[in-house]
Scaffold this motif. Sequence first.
Motif, PDB file in Angstrom:
ATOM      1  N   THR A 132      19.709   9.785  91.586  1.00 55.69           N
ATOM      2  CA  THR A 132      18.721   9.336  90.601  1.00 55.69           C
ATOM      3  C   THR A 132      18.205   7.935  90.911  1.00 55.69           C
ATOM      4  N   GLY A 133      18.962   7.162  91.701  1.00 56.49           N
ATOM      5  CA  GLY A 133      18.560   5.806  92.017  1.00 56.49           C
ATOM      6  C   GLY A 133      18.773   4.815  90.884  1.00 56.49           C
ATOM      7  N   GLU A 134      19.570   5.210  89.878  1.00 58.85           N
ATOM      8  CA  GLU A 134      19.745   4.362  88.697  1.00 58.85           C
ATOM      9  C   GLU A 134      20.649   3.150  88.902  1.00 58.85           C
ATOM     10  N   PHE A 135      21.441   3.129  89.958  1.00 64.41           N
ATOM     11  CA  PHE A 135      22.418   2.058  90.141  1.00 64.41           C
ATOM     12  C   PHE A 135      21.878   0.980  91.068  1.00 64.41           C
ATOM     13  N   GLU A 136      22.193  -0.274  90.743  1.00 64.96           N
ATOM     14  CA  GLU A 136      21.814  -1.422  91.576  1.00 64.96           C
ATOM     15  C   GLU A 136      22.871  -1.723  92.621  1.00 64.96           C
ATOM     16  N   GLY A 137      24.124  -1.504  92.288  1.00 66.99           N
ATOM     17  CA  GLY A 137      25.251  -1.792  93.171  1.00 66.99           C
ATOM     18  C   GLY A 137      26.369  -0.827  92.839  1.00 66.99           C
ATOM     19  N   PHE A 138      27.602  -1.257  93.064  1.00 62.72           N
ATOM     20  CA  PHE A 138      28.737  -0.406  92.711  1.00 62.72           C
ATOM     21  C   PHE A 138      29.677  -1.240  91.846  1.00 62.72           C
ATOM     22  N   ALA A 139      30.043  -0.714  90.669  1.00 63.17           N
ATOM     23  CA  ALA A 139      30.845  -1.481  89.716  1.00 63.17           C
ATOM     24  C   ALA A 139      32.066  -0.688  89.264  1.00 63.17           C
ATOM     25  N   ALA A 140      33.135  -1.415  89.000  1.00 64.42           N
ATOM     26  CA  ALA A 140      34.336  -0.828  88.399  1.00 64.42           C
ATOM     27  C   ALA A 140      34.315  -1.188  86.921  1.00 64.42           C
ATOM     28  N   TRP A 187      39.986  -0.458  94.510  1.00 65.77           N
ATOM     29  CA  TRP A 187      40.101   0.067  95.876  1.00 65.77           C
ATOM     30  C   TRP A 187      38.891   0.956  96.185  1.00 65.77           C
ATOM     31  N   VAL A 188      38.543   1.850  95.218  1.00 72.66           N
ATOM     32  CA  VAL A 188      37.375   2.728  95.379  1.00 72.66           C
ATOM     33  C   VAL A 188      36.107   1.887  95.484  1.00 72.66           C
ATOM     34  N   MET A 189      35.963   0.888  94.627  1.00 77.12           N
ATOM     35  CA  MET A 189      34.771   0.057  94.630  1.00 77.12           C
ATOM     36  C   MET A 189      34.579  -0.633  95.981  1.00 77.12           C
ATOM     37  N   ARG A 190      35.638  -1.200  96.531  1.00 79.85           N
ATOM     38  CA  ARG A 190      35.530  -1.871  97.839  1.00 79.85           C
ATOM     39  C   ARG A 190      35.100  -0.901  98.928  1.00 79.85           C
ATOM     40  N   ARG A 191      35.674   0.288  98.941  1.00 72.52           N
ATOM     41  CA  ARG A 191      35.304   1.272  99.955  1.00 72.52           C
ATOM     42  C   ARG A 191      33.870   1.749  99.781  1.00 72.52           C
ATOM     43  N   ALA A 192      33.471   1.969  98.530  1.00 73.10           N
ATOM     44  CA  ALA A 192      32.104   2.415  98.258  1.00 73.10           C
ATOM     45  C   ALA A 192      31.096   1.362  98.720  1.00 73.10           C
ATOM     46  N   LEU A 193      31.371   0.101  98.427  1.00 70.01           N
ATOM     47  CA  LEU A 193      30.478  -0.973  98.860  1.00 70.01           C
ATOM     48  C   LEU A 193      30.411  -1.058 100.385  1.00 70.01           C
ATOM     49  N   ASN A 194      31.544  -0.901 101.049  1.00 71.12           N
ATOM     50  CA  ASN A 194      31.571  -0.921 102.517  1.00 71.12           C
ATOM     51  C   ASN A 194      30.764   0.226 103.115  1.00 71.12           C
ATOM     52  N   LEU A 195      30.661   1.327 102.389  1.00 69.50           N
ATOM     53  CA  LEU A 195      29.914   2.492 102.863  1.00 69.50           C
ATOM     54  C   LEU A 195      28.444   2.446 102.440  1.00 69.50           C
ATOM     55  N   GLY A 196      28.054   1.412 101.705  1.00 66.47           N
ATOM     56  CA  GLY A 196      26.666   1.287 101.275  1.00 66.47           C
ATOM     57  C   GLY A 196      26.301   2.158 100.090  1.00 66.47           C
ATOM     58  N   LEU A 197      27.295   2.551  99.297  1.00 67.79           N
ATOM     59  CA  LEU A 197      27.050   3.406  98.137  1.00 67.79           C
ATOM     60  C   LEU A 197      26.772   2.580  96.896  1.00 67.79           C
ATOM     61  N   THR A 198      26.094   3.184  95.942  1.00 71.61           N
ATOM     62  CA  THR A 198      25.912   2.592  94.621  1.00 71.61           C
ATOM     63  C   THR A 198      26.572   3.514  93.603  1.00 71.61           C
ATOM     64  N   GLY A 199      26.926   2.969  92.434  1.00 70.65           N
ATOM     65  CA  GLY A 199      27.517   3.797  91.395  1.00 70.65           C
ATOM     66  C   GLY A 199      28.539   3.061  90.565  1.00 70.65           C
ATOM     67  N   THR A 200      29.465   3.832  89.998  1.00 68.05           N
ATOM     68  CA  THR A 200      30.505   3.280  89.136  1.00 68.05           C
ATOM     69  C   THR A 200      31.813   4.033  89.344  1.00 68.05           C
ATOM     70  N   VAL A 201      32.896   3.383  88.946  1.00 62.29           N
ATOM     71  CA  VAL A 201      34.207   4.032  88.892  1.00 62.29           C
ATOM     72  C   VAL A 201      34.874   3.545  87.610  1.00 62.29           C
ATOM     73  N   ILE A 202      35.288   4.481  86.751  1.00 63.38           N
ATOM     74  CA  ILE A 202      35.840   4.120  85.444  1.00 63.38           C
ATOM     75  C   ILE A 202      37.092   4.938  85.128  1.00 63.38           C
ATOM     76  N   ASN A 203      37.975   4.328  84.329  1.00 66.71           N
ATOM     77  CA  ASN A 203      39.121   5.059  83.795  1.00 66.71           C
ATOM     78  C   ASN A 203      38.649   5.935  82.648  1.00 66.71           C
ATOM     79  N   ARG A 204      39.279   7.110  82.523  1.00 67.61           N
ATOM     80  CA  ARG A 204      38.986   8.002  81.407  1.00 67.61           C
ATOM     81  C   ARG A 204      40.219   8.113  80.524  1.00 67.61           C
ATOM     82  N   ALA A 205      39.998   8.470  79.281  1.00 66.27           N
ATOM     83  CA  ALA A 205      41.076   8.541  78.294  1.00 66.27           C
ATOM     84  C   ALA A 205      42.169   9.536  78.676  1.00 66.27           C
ATOM     85  N   ASP A 206      41.842  10.550  79.456  1.00 68.77           N
ATOM     86  CA  ASP A 206      42.831  11.567  79.828  1.00 68.77           C
ATOM     87  C   ASP A 206      43.714  11.148  81.004  1.00 68.77           C
TER      88      ASP A 206
END
Length: 101
Positions: free
Chosen positions: A92-100, A32-51
């Motif tokens: 930083t410009g390190e991301f090419e797109g947005f990934a889950a 859900w976050v990834m779809r919204r981020a892409l629609n907003l033109g953002l790059t980055g990642t969204v990941i689950n954490r152990a906690d």
Amino acid sequence: MDSGQSTQEPGNSIRVTAAVNGMVQGVGFRYWVMRRALNLGLTGTVINRADGSVLITAEGLPSAVDGLLEQVRSPSAPGAVHDVEEHRSAATGEFEGFAAG
């Protein structure tokens, strides 16, 4: 008018790293976050954490980053968001797109 280039020009972009706490794993939250981020033109990642939290790292225009965080905090987000701890910094410009992940 439209050069075909991304709006992710370093001088205009910011980075937000946000830890989202609550019932946010196993409910489709990352995609859900990834779809919204892409629609907003953002790059980055969204990941689950152990906690049990989800970590969002997003770069883009400040208005787009604010829009994503507003949606993450909204009642329409999947699961139940209890708290969002955010940190802003220079992109930083390190991301090419947005990934889950």
